[in-house]
Design an enzyme around this catalytic site. Structure first.
Site, short mmCIF file in Angstrom:
data_model
loop_
_atom_site.label_atom_id
_atom_site.label_comp_id
_atom_site.label_asym_id
_atom_site.label_seq_id
_atom_site.Cartn_x
_atom_site.Cartn_y
_atom_site.Cartn_z
N THR A 420 0.82 -1.28 0.16
CA THR A 420 0.18 -0.42 0.36
C THR A 420 1.12 1.29 0.17
O THR A 420 0.31 2.22 -0.35
CB THR A 420 -0.81 0.25 1.32
OG1 THR A 420 -0.78 -0.10 2.41
CG2 THR A 420 -1.78 -1.41 1.11
N ASP A 421 2.15 0.99 0.57
CA ASP A 421 3.12 2.37 0.26
C ASP A 421 3.43 2.44 -1.13
O ASP A 421 2.80 4.01 -1.50
CB ASP A 421 5.06 1.92 0.89
CG ASP A 421 4.40 2.92 2.66
OD1 ASP A 421 3.71 3.26 3.21
OD2 ASP A 421 5.44 1.83 3.64
N ILE A 422 3.53 1.79 -1.45
CA ILE A 422 3.75 1.47 -3.55
C ILE A 422 2.42 2.14 -4.31
O ILE A 422 2.39 3.74 -4.36
CB ILE A 422 4.71 0.76 -4.43
CG1 ILE A 422 5.99 0.57 -3.84
CG2 ILE A 422 4.69 0.89 -5.55
CD1 ILE A 422 6.65 1.78 -3.73
#
Length: 566
Positions: A420-422
């Site tokens: 989810t960071d990317i």
């Protein structure tokens, strides 16, 4: 100018669906022009990649996702295809901006393989740096944890003090507390977390109510792991609201890149925020990065590529550095001065910080009429009265994504690859592009709100966790691993391997173990079955000439720009 966008049907299905969904969800004044998105599987990668599993295998996703288990593992969601869909939507929006500014563009091309390489770029940077520092990772002992009453949950803290207080409260051995901090802290970077089993036993001896009380006392966060992979994330991936004031983006009849001449001011940390600025920079924007006096501490975290952390360089190379102290009046005035000459301001500060500093959207819009103000948060706009810290693994746990990435016969758990960071950074950048398109048409600015939680909702999922046979997983060969096309019938594989077509899966798995990967790929190709070698070392991927056009070699290896505009 037409206000529709076209994504051809003869493309990877999930990627096309994601791209179309992201484009059609935009407000009318942000709707993309007639710029066609062309998405394929391999792109410039010289390997036949027929499906999502093949891309995950060849481009390192299975390797990184599987580190926590000690062997390559397939992601149970079409993550590379989802990223490719967002990249395609971004390309259409960027091309529409260029068209509105006078440059004639008709199409943009990207691929699922390029999306996968973008997703592993930090791990690729680490693997290919010249630093003598050696990254170590091993399987076993990873979160999530299980309490005595059966609750499975994730823990999160960014500070050693909270970690120590929590475990001391529960009576863990001091040596285990000390030993566990480093792998816990580094799991974002290594995609593994071999924690002492003593820590797991400590939590297994108490009920979850005791865990949450200790966490609250220590100032850390515990979040239960949802077992429903289709848990609804019923918020928009990006919300855009009008800001007061107007400001023009100058037209240009000849742009080398769609965002050439656009200035972005960024105040971000860790992964999500820097990814947004990184994407805008690849599209041609000038990015000015604000860091505290002395620079971002992440710059010095090994392994090093030259004089800077390889992980940090992967997302921040080429950005112009300005050091400012927001806590001072002079620092805040300097932010306004930077924004006055900019088109975009991006941050991923904690909730409420922008208002406390006097640097919220309305404050900066008065300085820069027509500004795009983008906030990339953890949980917004989830209506949660006391939100925990917004980090990747907690978001995977609560959103149901953690339940979707492993098959039904394995325990559900967030991937230790930062999914989810990317994706959150990409979604933020997509919102910025939509806002810039609105501005070039109407001269009005926008506030763009996105989050890790909303980005998790972009990933298509079924209502049940995936159910796989052994042939759906990476198969161990005599010298590595390979994957078969998704859904291939055992009878199609058995014959080329010299087995009876009515034999069982176990016979195929055993025969595959006896042969080299290259031999198996050749045998299966003769029967028109495209098998794919699984990357088990990102350094091998970087050295493979078939990836030559898709990668750039500098102080470390990084993916080339994933769009081709025509």
């Amino acid at each position: 100018m037409t206000t529709t966008a076209s994504v051809p049907k003869a493309v990877p299905e999930v990627a096309a669906r994601v791209a179309q969904a992201q484009l059609t969800a935009l407000p009318a004044d942000c709707a993309a022009a007639q710029v066609e998105a062309d998405i394929d599987w391999s792109g410039p990668v010289g390997i036949p990649l027929p499906d999502e599993s093949a891309v995950q295998a060849a481009c390192g996703l299975m390797h990184v996702h599987g580190r926590a288990a000690g062997r390559p593992a397939r992601l149970g969601v079409d993550y590379a295809s989802t990223v490719a869909g967002v990249l395609a939507a971004q390309g259409v929006l960027a091309g529409s901006i260029a068209c509105a500014r006078g440059t004639r563009l008709s199409s943009v091309r990207t691929s699922v393989a390029q999306a996968a390489l973008l997703a592993v770029q930090q791990y690729l940077a680490v693997a290919t740096s010249d630093d003598e520092w050696v990254e170590s990772w091993e399987a076993g002992g990873r979160p999530p944890f299980r309490s005595r009453d059966g609750t499975r949950f994730e823990l999160e803290t960014l500070h050693a003090e909270g970690w120590q207080l929590f475990w001391r409260e529960l009576g863990a051995e001091p040596s285990a507390i000390a030993e566990g901090w480093w792998p816990f802290q580094q799991r974002f970077a290594t995609a593994s977390a071999s924690l002492p089993l003593e820590l797991h036993k400590t939590l297994a001896a108490v009920d979850y109510e005791v865990v949450t009380a200790a966490a609250a006392s220590a100032g850390i966060h515990a979040v239960p792991l949802r077992d429903d992979p289709a848990h609804p994330v019923d918020v928009d991936a990006c919300s855009l609201r009008m800001l007061p004031g107007t400001g023009e983006i100058p037209p240009s009849a000849s742009l080398a890149k769609p965002l050439e001449g656009i200035v972005v001011v960024e105040s971000t940390r860790r992964v999500q925020g820097p990814v947004a600025g990184h994407v805008l920079q690849m599209l041609g924007a000038e990015v000015i990065r604000i860091e505290p006096p002395g620079g971002d501490p992440m710059r010095g975290i090994p392994p090093m590529a030259g004089d800077c952390s390889a992980r940090f360089r992967a997302l921040n190379e080429g950005k112009r550095l300005v050091e400012l102290d927001f806590k001072t009046d002079a620092g805040r005035r300097a932010v306004h001065e930077l924004v006055a000459a900019a088109d975009v301001f991006v941050h991923n500060w904690a909730p409420g910080k922008a208002e406390q500093l006097g640097l919220d959207a309305a404050d900066l819009a008065r300085t820069s009429p027509g500004l795009t103000y983008a906030w990339a948060s953890g949980w917004e706009p989830l209506p949660w009265p006391d939100k925990p810290v917004g980090t990747d693994f907690l978001v995977q746990a609560h959103s149901g994504l953690g339940a979707a990435v492993y098959p039904e016969d394995e325990p559900s758990a967030p991937s230790l690859m930062t999914l989810t960071d990317i994706l959150g950074g990409l979604v933020c950048a997509q919102g910025v592009l939509a806002s810039l398109l609105r501005r070039v048409r109407t001269n009005t600015g926008s506030r763009v709100d996105s989050s890790l939680y909303s980005a998790a909702g972009v990933v298509p999922r079924s209502r049940r966790r995936p159910l796989w046979t052994e042939l759906d997983r990476p198969l161990a060969t005599g010298d590595g691993f390979l994957v078969l096309p998704r859904g291939v019938a055992p009878s199609c594989v058995a014959g080329p391997l010299g087995l009876r077509s009515d034999g069982g899966t176990a016979e195929i798995v055993a025969r595959v173990r006896e042969q080299s990967t290259a031999t198996l790929i050749s045998l299966l190709a003769e029967a028109d079955v495209v098998a794919t070698q699984v990357c088990t070392d990102l350094r091998d991927l970087a050295a493979d000439p078939r990836f030559g056009i898709a990668l750039v070699h500098d102080k470390h290896v990084f993916p080339s720009t994933p769009w081709e505009f025509k």
